[in-house]
Design a protein around this motif. Structure first.
Motif, mmCIF file in Angstrom:
data_model
loop_
_atom_site.group_PDB
_atom_site.id
_atom_site.type_symbol
_atom_site.label_atom_id
_atom_site.label_comp_id
_atom_site.label_asym_id
_atom_site.label_seq_id
_atom_site.Cartn_x
_atom_site.Cartn_y
_atom_site.Cartn_z
ATOM 1 N N ALA A 129 -1.507 66.218 58.549
ATOM 2 C CA ALA A 129 -2.688 65.556 57.522
ATOM 3 C C ALA A 129 -2.007 65.205 56.302
ATOM 4 C CB ALA A 129 -3.679 66.476 57.131
ATOM 5 N N LEU A 130 -0.998 66.298 55.676
ATOM 6 C CA LEU A 130 -0.106 65.675 54.390
ATOM 7 C C LEU A 130 0.538 64.427 54.678
ATOM 8 C CD1 LEU A 130 0.936 69.240 53.438
ATOM 9 C CD2 LEU A 130 -0.649 67.734 51.939
ATOM 10 N N SER A 131 1.223 64.340 55.951
ATOM 11 C CA SER A 131 2.259 63.230 56.241
ATOM 12 C C SER A 131 1.341 62.125 56.147
ATOM 13 C CB SER A 131 2.727 63.491 57.589
ATOM 14 O OG SER A 131 3.505 64.714 57.562
ATOM 15 N N ILE A 132 0.202 62.011 56.728
ATOM 16 C CA ILE A 132 -0.626 61.000 56.804
ATOM 17 C C ILE A 132 -0.974 60.462 55.387
ATOM 18 C CG2 ILE A 132 -2.572 59.629 57.786
ATOM 19 C CD1 ILE A 132 -2.241 61.396 60.418
ATOM 20 N N THR A 133 -1.507 61.543 54.663
ATOM 21 C CA THR A 133 -2.117 61.208 53.215
ATOM 22 C C THR A 133 -0.684 60.358 52.501
ATOM 23 O OG1 THR A 133 -3.308 63.144 53.552
ATOM 24 C CG2 THR A 133 -3.351 62.227 51.405
ATOM 25 N N GLY A 134 0.323 61.134 52.716
ATOM 26 C CA GLY A 134 1.547 60.636 51.876
ATOM 27 C C GLY A 134 1.839 59.163 52.335
ATOM 28 N N ILE A 183 12.216 72.385 56.821
ATOM 29 C CA ILE A 183 12.717 71.497 55.801
ATOM 30 C C ILE A 183 12.705 70.172 56.365
ATOM 31 C CG2 ILE A 183 14.599 71.120 54.349
ATOM 32 C CD1 ILE A 183 15.491 74.177 54.565
ATOM 33 N N PHE A 184 12.980 69.916 57.584
ATOM 34 C CA PHE A 184 13.034 68.637 58.253
ATOM 35 C C PHE A 184 11.501 68.101 58.104
ATOM 36 C CE2 PHE A 184 16.823 69.608 60.654
ATOM 37 C CZ PHE A 184 17.796 69.088 59.663
ATOM 38 N N LEU A 185 10.561 68.973 58.166
ATOM 39 C CA LEU A 185 9.058 68.724 58.297
ATOM 40 C C LEU A 185 8.528 68.465 57.023
ATOM 41 C CD1 LEU A 185 7.612 71.214 61.002
ATOM 42 C CD2 LEU A 185 7.876 68.670 61.499
ATOM 43 N N LEU A 186 9.024 69.020 55.955
ATOM 44 C CA LEU A 186 8.670 69.033 54.922
ATOM 45 C C LEU A 186 9.101 67.842 53.833
ATOM 46 C CD1 LEU A 186 8.010 72.634 53.688
ATOM 47 C CD2 LEU A 186 6.140 70.755 54.306
ATOM 48 N N CYS A 187 10.497 67.488 54.355
ATOM 49 C CA CYS A 187 11.030 66.466 53.428
ATOM 50 C C CYS A 187 10.471 65.123 53.105
ATOM 51 C CB CYS A 187 12.646 66.325 54.051
ATOM 52 S SG CYS A 187 13.786 67.428 53.191
ATOM 53 N N ALA A 197 7.720 65.465 50.702
ATOM 54 C CA ALA A 197 8.124 65.727 49.240
ATOM 55 C C ALA A 197 8.519 64.326 48.850
ATOM 56 C CB ALA A 197 9.399 66.723 49.410
ATOM 57 N N PHE A 198 9.258 63.467 49.718
ATOM 58 C CA PHE A 198 9.395 62.220 49.398
ATOM 59 C C PHE A 198 8.153 61.341 48.767
ATOM 60 C CE2 PHE A 198 9.582 57.834 50.378
ATOM 61 C CZ PHE A 198 10.296 57.309 49.097
ATOM 62 N N PHE A 199 7.285 61.495 49.740
ATOM 63 C CA PHE A 199 6.002 60.596 49.492
ATOM 64 C C PHE A 199 5.181 60.870 48.159
ATOM 65 C CE2 PHE A 199 5.652 60.294 54.532
ATOM 66 C CZ PHE A 199 6.221 59.106 54.350
ATOM 67 N N PHE A 200 5.306 62.286 47.923
ATOM 68 C CA PHE A 200 4.505 62.405 46.720
ATOM 69 C C PHE A 200 5.448 62.701 45.584
ATOM 70 C CE2 PHE A 200 1.878 64.272 50.242
ATOM 71 C CZ PHE A 200 0.643 63.531 49.762
ATOM 72 N N SER A 201 6.577 62.720 45.640
ATOM 73 C CA SER A 201 7.632 62.728 44.407
ATOM 74 C C SER A 201 8.406 61.680 44.149
ATOM 75 C CB SER A 201 8.386 64.089 44.606
ATOM 76 O OG SER A 201 9.577 63.693 45.466
ATOM 77 N N LEU A 202 8.384 60.776 45.095
ATOM 78 C CA LEU A 202 8.990 59.483 45.176
ATOM 79 C C LEU A 202 10.718 59.732 44.705
ATOM 80 C CD1 LEU A 202 6.355 57.290 43.605
ATOM 81 C CD2 LEU A 202 6.989 57.510 45.916
ATOM 82 N N SER A 203 10.947 60.834 44.942
ATOM 83 C CA SER A 203 12.475 61.308 44.772
ATOM 84 C C SER A 203 13.076 61.147 46.078
ATOM 85 C CB SER A 203 12.777 62.685 44.163
ATOM 86 O OG SER A 203 11.968 62.540 42.920
ATOM 87 N N LEU A 204 14.378 60.950 46.074
ATOM 88 C CA LEU A 204 14.936 60.534 47.576
ATOM 89 C C LEU A 204 16.189 61.878 47.437
ATOM 90 C CD1 LEU A 204 16.170 56.814 47.660
ATOM 91 C CD2 LEU A 204 14.537 57.928 48.901
ATOM 92 N N PRO A 205 16.236 62.569 48.811
ATOM 93 C CA PRO A 205 17.230 63.544 49.054
ATOM 94 C C PRO A 205 18.621 63.127 48.873
ATOM 95 C CG PRO A 205 16.057 62.907 50.984
ATOM 96 C CD PRO A 205 15.371 62.040 50.043
ATOM 97 N N VAL A 206 18.765 61.758 48.903
ATOM 98 C CA VAL A 206 20.098 61.216 48.889
ATOM 99 C C VAL A 206 20.189 60.214 47.970
ATOM 100 C CG1 VAL A 206 20.786 61.124 51.284
ATOM 101 C CG2 VAL A 206 19.707 59.314 50.462
ATOM 102 N N LYS A 207 21.420 59.829 47.208
ATOM 103 C CA LYS A 207 21.521 58.948 46.022
ATOM 104 C C LYS A 207 20.592 57.705 46.519
ATOM 105 C CE LYS A 207 25.427 60.438 43.639
ATOM 106 N NZ LYS A 207 27.101 60.405 43.648
#
Lengths: 608, 89
Positions: free
Chosen positions: A551-556, A451-455, A458-468
């Protein structure tokens, strides 16, 4: 003339000295631990109650769950590290009466057996272990010390395609023990040895474990305390990779032949060294801190090689298990409607069929048996983690072997969790339960590491924050907890670098996930013998998940930079925080990739 | 003194726990203003009704004067700034 191996070049290396106890450091650790737990609770309270982003619960909830599970780990580590309690060292024992109540029996000098367990290792490698075991010194000549090679590979000369282990044992003038099957793997091999020997104490060594001459002198004294069942000494790998100069690596990778450029590279990077212990094999943190501090809780478990045992303890446990098994079968038989004569016959057959099993037949036989001995309410057996290194061993030399070894540890421990969860075992004290559970819990870490690796991705591509928001409140709760946590663990691991361990803790997530999956599916845990020779193949397949995440992280990151440049990014603070987090993840994951492609200098030279 | 040494550890733990609790409470109370950022006050918090009416009247006068051409845009801007930044009485 002994056969030459790659590890001969490391013979000059000497082991580390154990970290000395310091009561003020312990008090400081305890004080900081209390602060860490308090700050952690405050942070998680704020996270669960006030910080969840209700517009992105799919993202917000898994992260806070992962943080909570990780915090539980921290609390268990703190309990594990709470205090130090090294037992007092005493001189070696001479007579049996010093370690056992002989009552009216005749006293005699003790007998010690040294078992060298082998399966398929190079027989010449085992010869090194035999030679070193023969060099073991003891102050009393009448104490009988016998070395036994426990060959589970049936290499007694019957198969011309196999090496001859028996011949080596005979040449070295040590006893050779063999069995016709591999039932129970290493535990079965030890069982066979115990049935054929009579030492009051016995030492367990692996094929590559080479004891130092004072091994017995420094460890037998502990058995004066009648409750001590075994003493584990630290396993020290003397063949871990040496640091390499970054400038040399750059020069060789870029094939720089120009002397001026080469000198310039050397001038810039000359002092930087990398790749020390590239496979993260150094187990000092485990033996000198984690296991040693479990002396305080009487929960240090046996790790097999480099341990010395009281025969009485394991045999006592074996008999109890035997009786228990018979009782279970007997009660099952009684429930079935069979006539008395047949029942009597079946009982007799059962008694003949059942075996005394000193070490649990399991892939993690060491920890399993330790747990059972600790749980023995009648005898209340104690264990000791000896602080100083008394033997040396070989480490895994490529990623493939490393993964096999660690997956076996993980699968074995997880299997115990599902079959005999330490939290539910009667007889263990609360502290012992926590310590054993903490070991098993650590193998569940990939669930939250993933989860820590994917979070950030997830932010980079959804632009949603896990916190307010990454607001003032977030930092006021997060930073004190995180900083205090780092300081506390650093004090707890005083004098030992945890950098490589931390990197492997994260980068081994995929193999550990596979281990969890395998155990959940109910797949039988296999006892794979860890290869100790060098093989440099089959590494790329293991690092595919790492490459995908990087690769996903760098693309993000690049996608978000693009959005910022065009003024379309909604939360730049989120980008900053997640990029920082992402870079940390990439650094940790990259160690596995570096290790997969790493080759020792001599191999590199051959390839060139 | 040695007689009471057994009290040292429990006392140490209790004090540590007390300090940890105090620290958490203090962190709860920390506000951005503690780091030099000024708190934003809502206009209604301290201004009386009379003051508000006065301000309204002044603004109206200012806009009328500007509309009637009695003051130019620079004067208007200066006076408006003065009015908006004037502290509450």
């Amino acid at each position: 003339m002994l056969k030459q191996f790659y590890f001969n070049q490391f013979e000059y290396r000497r082991p580390y000295k154990a970290i000395s106890e310091n009561k003020y450091r312990t008090l400081l650790f305890q004080f900081l631990s209390i602060l860490t737990i308090a700050l952690g609770i405050a942070y998680l309270n704020w996270r669960w109650r006030y910080s969840l982003n209700l517009d992105a619960l799919w993202f917000s909830v898994p992260l806070v769950v992962a943080e909570t599970l990780s915090f539980i780990s921290t609390v268990m580590i703190i309990i594990n590290f709470w205090s130090n309690s090294d037992p007092e060292k005493t001189p070696p024992i001479h007579y049996l009466s010093e370690i056992e109540d002989i009552q009216n029996g005749k006293d005699r000098p003790i007998r010690i057996d040294i078992f060298i367990a082998s399966y398929n290792e190079d027989v010449e490698l085992v010869r090194y272990s035999i030679i070193d075991a023969k060099k073991a010194i003891y102050p009393y000549d009448d104490v009988h010390i016998q070395i036994h090679v426990l060959d589970d590979g049936r290499r007694d000369g019957r198969d011309p395609l196999k090496e001859n282990m028996k011949k080596v044992a005979e040449e070295e003038n040590v006893n050779y023990l063999i069995r016709e099957h591999n039932q129970g793997y290493k535990a079965g091999n030890l069982k066979n040895a115990l049935e054929n020997t009579n030492g009051d104490l016995f030492v367990i060594l692996d094929a590559d474990t080479r004891v130092f001459p004072e091994f017995l002198i420094n460890t037998t004294g502990y058995f004066r305390k009648r409750k001590v069942a075994w003493v584990q000494t630290p396993q020290w790998f003397y063949d871990t990779t040496a640091p390499e100069k970054l400038s040399s690596i750059i020069n060789s990778k870029l094939l720089i032949s120009n002397k001026k450029i080469s000198r310039l590279v050397d001038f810039i990077f000359g002092k930087v060294e990398i790749n020390e212990d590239i496979f993260g094999n150094e187990p000092r943190l485990f033996y000198d801190v984690i296991l040693r501090k479990r002396n305080f809780h009487n929960a240090a478990f046996c790790c097999g090689a480099g341990s010395i045992h009281r025969r009485e303890a394991v045999m006592n446990h074996a008999i109890k298990s035997f009786v228990q098994q018979i009782k279970i079968f007997e009660s099952n038989l009684s429930k079935s409607k069979i006539d008395i004569n047949e029942l009597h016959n079946l009982k007799k057959a059962l008694l003949l069929e059942q075996e005394l099993i000193p070490f649990k037949f399991h892939a993690s036989e060491d920890i399993y048996t330790s747990m059972m001995l600790h749980a023995d309410k009648e005898n209340r057996w104690e264990s000791i983690q000896h602080s100083e290194v008394e033997c040396k061993m070989l480490s895994t030399q490529d990623v493939d072997s490393w993964i096999k070894q660690h997956q076996r540890y993980a699968e074995g421990s997880l299997d115990i969790a599902f079959k005999d969860n330490p939290l539910l075992i009667k007889g263990l004290s609360l502290r012992q339960k926590i310590c054993y559970f903490s070991t098993i819990w650590s193998y569940f870490a990939p669930l939250w590491i993933l989860i820590f690796l994917l979070c950030p991705i997830a932010f980079f591509f959804s632009l949603s924050l896990p916190v307010k928001a990454y607001s003032f409140d977030f930092f006021k709760y997060f930073l004190p907890f995180q900083i205090m946590n780092t300081i506390t663990i650093a004090i707890g691991c005083w004098g030992i670098s945890t950098r490589r361990g931390d990197q492997y803790y994260i980068s081994s997530f995929w193999f550990m996930l596979m281990a969890i999956y395998s155990v959940i599916r109910g797949k039988k845990v296999k006892f794979n013998v860890t290869p100790k020779d060098k093989g440099f193949a089959k590494s790329t397949q293991h690092i595919l998940p790492h490459i995908i995440i990087i690769a996903l992280s760098i693309t993000g990151i690049l996608y978000n930079v693009y959005l910022i440049l065009w003024g379309h990014h909604p939360v730049i603070s989120g980008f900053a925080a997640n990029t920082f987090w992402c870079l940390f993840n990439i650094t940790a994951l990259s160690i596995m990739i570096r290790a997969a492609y790493w080759k020792p200098t001599e191999v590199k030279e051959q390839l060139i | 003194m040695k007689k009471y040494s057994f009290l040292f550890k429990p006392l140490f733990y209790i004090l540590s726990l007390a300090f940890a609790t105090w620290l958490v409470i203090k962190i709860e109370e920390v506000r951005p203003s503690d780091f030099g950022q000024t708190e934003t006050k809502t206009p209604n918090s301290r201004i009386t009704k009379e003051e508000l009416l006065n301000r309204k009247k002044n603004l109206r006068t200012l806009f009328r004067e500007f509309k009637e051409g009695k003051i130019d845009s620079t004067q208007f801007d200066n006076k408006l700034t003065f009015l908006l930044e004037a502290p509450a009485n």
